[in-house]
Scaffold this motif. Structure first.
Motif, PDB file in Angstrom:
ATOM      1  N   ASP A   1      11.611  -0.701 -10.197  1.00 57.51           N
ATOM      2  CA  ASP A   1      11.313   0.707 -10.451  1.00 57.51           C
ATOM      3  C   ASP A   1       9.842   0.872 -10.808  1.00 57.51           C
ATOM      4  O   ASP A   1       9.359   0.263 -11.759  1.00 57.51           O
ATOM      5  CB  ASP A   1      12.181   1.252 -11.595  1.00 57.51           C
ATOM      6  CG  ASP A   1      13.647   1.333 -11.205  1.00 57.51           C
ATOM      7  OD1 ASP A   1      13.927   1.731 -10.059  1.00 57.51           O
ATOM      8  OD2 ASP A   1      14.502   0.988 -12.045  1.00 57.51           O
ATOM      9  N   PHE A   2       9.150   1.694 -10.049  1.00 60.48           N
ATOM     10  CA  PHE A   2       7.738   1.961 -10.321  1.00 60.48           C
ATOM     11  C   PHE A   2       7.690   3.067 -11.367  1.00 60.48           C
ATOM     12  O   PHE A   2       7.556   4.243 -11.071  1.00 60.48           O
ATOM     13  CB  PHE A   2       7.014   2.391  -9.037  1.00 60.48           C
ATOM     14  CG  PHE A   2       5.513   2.279  -9.107  1.00 60.48           C
ATOM     15  CD1 PHE A   2       4.780   2.880 -10.117  1.00 60.48           C
ATOM     16  CD2 PHE A   2       4.836   1.579  -8.141  1.00 60.48           C
ATOM     17  CE1 PHE A   2       3.407   2.786 -10.167  1.00 60.48           C
ATOM     18  CE2 PHE A   2       3.443   1.474  -8.164  1.00 60.48           C
ATOM     19  CZ  PHE A   2       2.729   2.079  -9.182  1.00 60.48           C
ATOM     20  N   GLY A   3       7.823   2.631 -12.616  1.00 63.56           N
ATOM     21  CA  GLY A   3       7.780   3.556 -13.738  1.00 63.56           C
ATOM     22  C   GLY A   3       6.453   3.445 -14.463  1.00 63.56           C
ATOM     23  O   GLY A   3       5.460   2.934 -13.932  1.00 63.56           O
ATOM     24  N   THR A   4       6.458   3.880 -15.717  1.00 65.51           N
ATOM     25  CA  THR A   4       5.214   3.905 -16.487  1.00 65.51           C
ATOM     26  C   THR A   4       4.676   2.502 -16.764  1.00 65.51           C
ATOM     27  O   THR A   4       3.469   2.302 -16.790  1.00 65.51           O
ATOM     28  CB  THR A   4       5.407   4.670 -17.804  1.00 65.51           C
ATOM     29  OG1 THR A   4       6.491   4.086 -18.535  1.00 65.51           O
ATOM     30  CG2 THR A   4       5.710   6.141 -17.539  1.00 65.51           C
ATOM     31  N   GLN A   5       5.571   1.505 -16.975  1.00 68.31           N
ATOM     32  CA  GLN A   5       5.079   0.135 -17.235  1.00 68.31           C
ATOM     33  C   GLN A   5       4.355  -0.399 -16.004  1.00 68.31           C
ATOM     34  O   GLN A   5       3.303  -1.021 -16.117  1.00 68.31           O
ATOM     35  CB  GLN A   5       6.206  -0.812 -17.660  1.00 68.31           C
ATOM     36  CG  GLN A   5       7.125  -1.207 -16.530  1.00 68.31           C
ATOM     37  CD  GLN A   5       7.554  -2.664 -16.519  1.00 68.31           C
ATOM     38  OE1 GLN A   5       7.090  -3.509 -17.274  1.00 68.31           O
ATOM     39  NE2 GLN A   5       8.465  -2.955 -15.610  1.00 68.31           N
ATOM     40  N   THR A   6       4.892  -0.166 -14.819  1.00 68.76           N
ATOM     41  CA  THR A   6       4.258  -0.676 -13.600  1.00 68.76           C
ATOM     42  C   THR A   6       2.950   0.060 -13.352  1.00 68.76           C
ATOM     43  O   THR A   6       1.937  -0.556 -13.013  1.00 68.76           O
ATOM     44  CB  THR A   6       5.214  -0.550 -12.395  1.00 68.76           C
ATOM     45  OG1 THR A   6       6.411  -1.276 -12.699  1.00 68.76           O
ATOM     46  CG2 THR A   6       4.588  -1.101 -11.128  1.00 68.76           C
ATOM     47  N   ARG A   7       2.960   1.378 -13.543  1.00 69.56           N
ATOM     48  CA  ARG A   7       1.722   2.142 -13.355  1.00 69.56           C
ATOM     49  C   ARG A   7       0.635   1.637 -14.307  1.00 69.56           C
ATOM     50  O   ARG A   7      -0.519   1.448 -13.910  1.00 69.56           O
ATOM     51  CB  ARG A   7       1.959   3.635 -13.565  1.00 69.56           C
ATOM     52  CG  ARG A   7       0.675   4.449 -13.308  1.00 69.56           C
ATOM     53  CD  ARG A   7       0.900   5.914 -13.425  1.00 69.56           C
ATOM     54  NE  ARG A   7       1.342   6.227 -14.783  1.00 69.56           N
ATOM     55  CZ  ARG A   7       1.728   7.418 -15.178  1.00 69.56           C
ATOM     56  NH1 ARG A   7       1.760   8.427 -14.327  1.00 69.56           N
ATOM     57  NH2 ARG A   7       2.110   7.632 -16.411  1.00 69.56           N
ATOM     58  N   ALA A   8       0.998   1.347 -15.558  1.00 72.96           N
ATOM     59  CA  ALA A   8       0.025   0.837 -16.528  1.00 72.96           C
ATOM     60  C   ALA A   8      -0.530  -0.512 -16.083  1.00 72.96           C
ATOM     61  O   ALA A   8      -1.736  -0.770 -16.197  1.00 72.96           O
ATOM     62  CB  ALA A   8       0.671   0.723 -17.909  1.00 72.96           C
TER      63      ALA A   8
ATOM     64  N   ARG B   1       0.842  -1.209   0.000  1.00 72.51           N
ATOM     65  CA  ARG B   1       0.000   0.000   0.000  1.00 72.51           C
ATOM     66  C   ARG B   1       0.871   1.252   0.000  1.00 72.51           C
ATOM     67  O   ARG B   1       1.860   1.345   0.709  1.00 72.51           O
ATOM     68  CB  ARG B   1      -0.886  -0.011   1.238  1.00 72.51           C
ATOM     69  CG  ARG B   1      -1.844   1.139   1.273  1.00 72.51           C
ATOM     70  CD  ARG B   1      -2.737   1.048   2.476  1.00 72.51           C
ATOM     71  NE  ARG B   1      -3.642   2.177   2.487  1.00 72.51           N
ATOM     72  CZ  ARG B   1      -4.588   2.329   3.360  1.00 72.51           C
ATOM     73  NH1 ARG B   1      -4.773   1.439   4.306  1.00 72.51           N
ATOM     74  NH2 ARG B   1      -5.376   3.377   3.299  1.00 72.51           N
ATOM     75  N   GLY B   2       0.479   2.208  -0.815  1.00 69.77           N
ATOM     76  CA  GLY B   2       1.176   3.487  -0.879  1.00 69.77           C
ATOM     77  C   GLY B   2       2.193   3.591  -2.003  1.00 69.77           C
ATOM     78  O   GLY B   2       2.726   4.665  -2.241  1.00 69.77           O
ATOM     79  N   LEU B   3       2.459   2.490  -2.699  1.00 66.64           N
ATOM     80  CA  LEU B   3       3.424   2.545  -3.795  1.00 66.64           C
ATOM     81  C   LEU B   3       2.853   3.338  -4.961  1.00 66.64           C
ATOM     82  O   LEU B   3       1.661   3.238  -5.282  1.00 66.64           O
ATOM     83  CB  LEU B   3       3.805   1.137  -4.256  1.00 66.64           C
ATOM     84  CG  LEU B   3       4.669   0.341  -3.296  1.00 66.64           C
ATOM     85  CD1 LEU B   3       4.800  -1.106  -3.771  1.00 66.64           C
ATOM     86  CD2 LEU B   3       6.041   0.980  -3.147  1.00 66.64           C
ATOM     87  N   GLU B   4       3.721   4.121  -5.600  1.00 65.46           N
ATOM     88  CA  GLU B   4       3.278   4.946  -6.725  1.00 65.46           C
ATOM     89  C   GLU B   4       4.449   5.273  -7.639  1.00 65.46           C
ATOM     90  O   GLU B   4       5.596   4.943  -7.328  1.00 65.46           O
ATOM     91  CB  GLU B   4       2.622   6.227  -6.215  1.00 65.46           C
ATOM     92  CG  GLU B   4       3.537   7.096  -5.380  1.00 65.46           C
ATOM     93  CD  GLU B   4       2.804   8.268  -4.739  1.00 65.46           C
ATOM     94  OE1 GLU B   4       1.640   8.513  -5.084  1.00 65.46           O
ATOM     95  OE2 GLU B   4       3.410   8.924  -3.908  1.00 65.46           O
ATOM     96  N   LEU B   5       4.127   5.929  -8.742  1.00 66.97           N
ATOM     97  CA  LEU B   5       5.112   6.313  -9.740  1.00 66.97           C
ATOM     98  C   LEU B   5       6.305   7.003  -9.068  1.00 66.97           C
ATOM     99  O   LEU B   5       6.126   7.885  -8.247  1.00 66.97           O
ATOM    100  CB  LEU B   5       4.474   7.248 -10.770  1.00 66.97           C
ATOM    101  CG  LEU B   5       5.298   7.591 -12.005  1.00 66.97           C
ATOM    102  CD1 LEU B   5       5.545   6.344 -12.838  1.00 66.97           C
ATOM    103  CD2 LEU B   5       4.597   8.646 -12.838  1.00 66.97           C
ATOM    104  N   GLY B   6       7.508   6.536  -9.413  1.00 61.96           N
ATOM    105  CA  GLY B   6       8.732   7.118  -8.866  1.00 61.96           C
ATOM    106  C   GLY B   6       9.339   6.319  -7.725  1.00 61.96           C
ATOM    107  O   GLY B   6      10.509   6.508  -7.385  1.00 61.96           O
ATOM    108  N   ASP B   7       8.565   5.418  -7.116  1.00 59.22           N
ATOM    109  CA  ASP B   7       9.109   4.589  -6.034  1.00 59.22           C
ATOM    110  C   ASP B   7      10.034   3.530  -6.614  1.00 59.22           C
ATOM    111  O   ASP B   7       9.944   3.181  -7.790  1.00 59.22           O
ATOM    112  CB  ASP B   7       7.983   3.915  -5.240  1.00 59.22           C
ATOM    113  CG  ASP B   7       7.201   4.890  -4.372  1.00 59.22           C
ATOM    114  OD1 ASP B   7       7.726   5.977  -4.065  1.00 59.22           O
ATOM    115  OD2 ASP B   7       6.056   4.568  -4.009  1.00 59.22           O
ATOM    116  N   SER B   8      10.891   2.998  -5.751  1.00 58.83           N
ATOM    117  CA  SER B   8      11.787   1.922  -6.188  1.00 58.83           C
ATOM    118  C   SER B   8      12.161   1.066  -4.985  1.00 58.83           C
ATOM    119  O   SER B   8      11.934   1.460  -3.841  1.00 58.83           O
ATOM    120  CB  SER B   8      13.049   2.494  -6.837  1.00 58.83           C
ATOM    121  OG  SER B   8      13.780   3.258  -5.894  1.00 58.83           O
TER     122      SER B   8
END
Length: 189
Positions: free
Chosen positions: A150-157, A120-127
């Motif tokens: 790396d929580f980048g665009t692929q993970t966010r998608a 919980r709380g993970l978002e774009l930019g986290d690693s």
């Protein structure tokens, strides 16, 4: 007298330290960490596993069960009595009506990864390791993505796709509801 004291000190030191002890290597991880280092938690897919199976996938299962607190289990690649005990303990809370509760299903993996780290709380930019664990949980749920931490665009998608399967707002952030559904094994079933 002085010789006697020196002899006693030398004798006490010999008893306190094993004769085969090597100098301490402060850069070496403890034995438990070295054992865990042999665990490969990232797989292309997370398949179903039957009791009695011997494979590298079972080694991964044993590592993840240990990570999530269902061990300690010896990581030997054999789905034998120790692994069965851990899986039975893990499934006792939700296996009331499922035939063959010791058969590890793909959605078990999602739950186990979710339980091994706070997602919980993970978002774009986290690693870091929490992001790797999220990526593995999403992969176990059937998503295709690179596990790179790396929580980048692929993970966010992929988080948005997961949220859509669960009927959640597609924020791309692991909020409480997203973490809840990951902890329930996803929304595919």
């Amino acid at each position: 007298m002085r010789t006697l004291v020196i002899s006693l000190v030398v004798a006490m030191a010999a008893v306190a330290a094993p004769a085969s002890a090597a100098p301490a290597d402060t850069d070496s991880p403890p034995a438990a960490e070295r054992a865990q280092a042999t665990c490969h938690r990232t797989l292309p897919t997370y398949p179903a596993i039957e009791p009695g199976t011997t494979s590298e996938v079972v080694r991964t299962l044993q590592c993840v069960l240990n990570d999530a607190g269902w061990g300690p289990i010896t990581v030997d690649g054999f789905y034998g009595p120790g692994t069965k005990r851990a899986v039975r303990t893990f499934t006792d809370g939700f296996e009331c009506c499922i035939a063959s509760p010791l058969r590890v299903r793909t959605w078990y993996w999602t739950i186990l990864f979710s339980q091994s780290r706070r997602l919980r709380g993970l978002e774009l930019g986290d690693s870091g390791i929490r992001v790797k664990t999220l990526q593995r949980a999403l992969r176990a749920d059937g998503e295709t993505l690179v596990v790179d931490g790396d929580f980048g665009t692929q993970t966010r998608a992929r988080v948005k796709v997961f949220q859509g399967k669960c009927g959640l707002t597609r924020s791309g952030r692991v909020n409480g509801k997203t973490a809840f559904f990951l902890g329930q094994g996803g929304c595919n079933g």
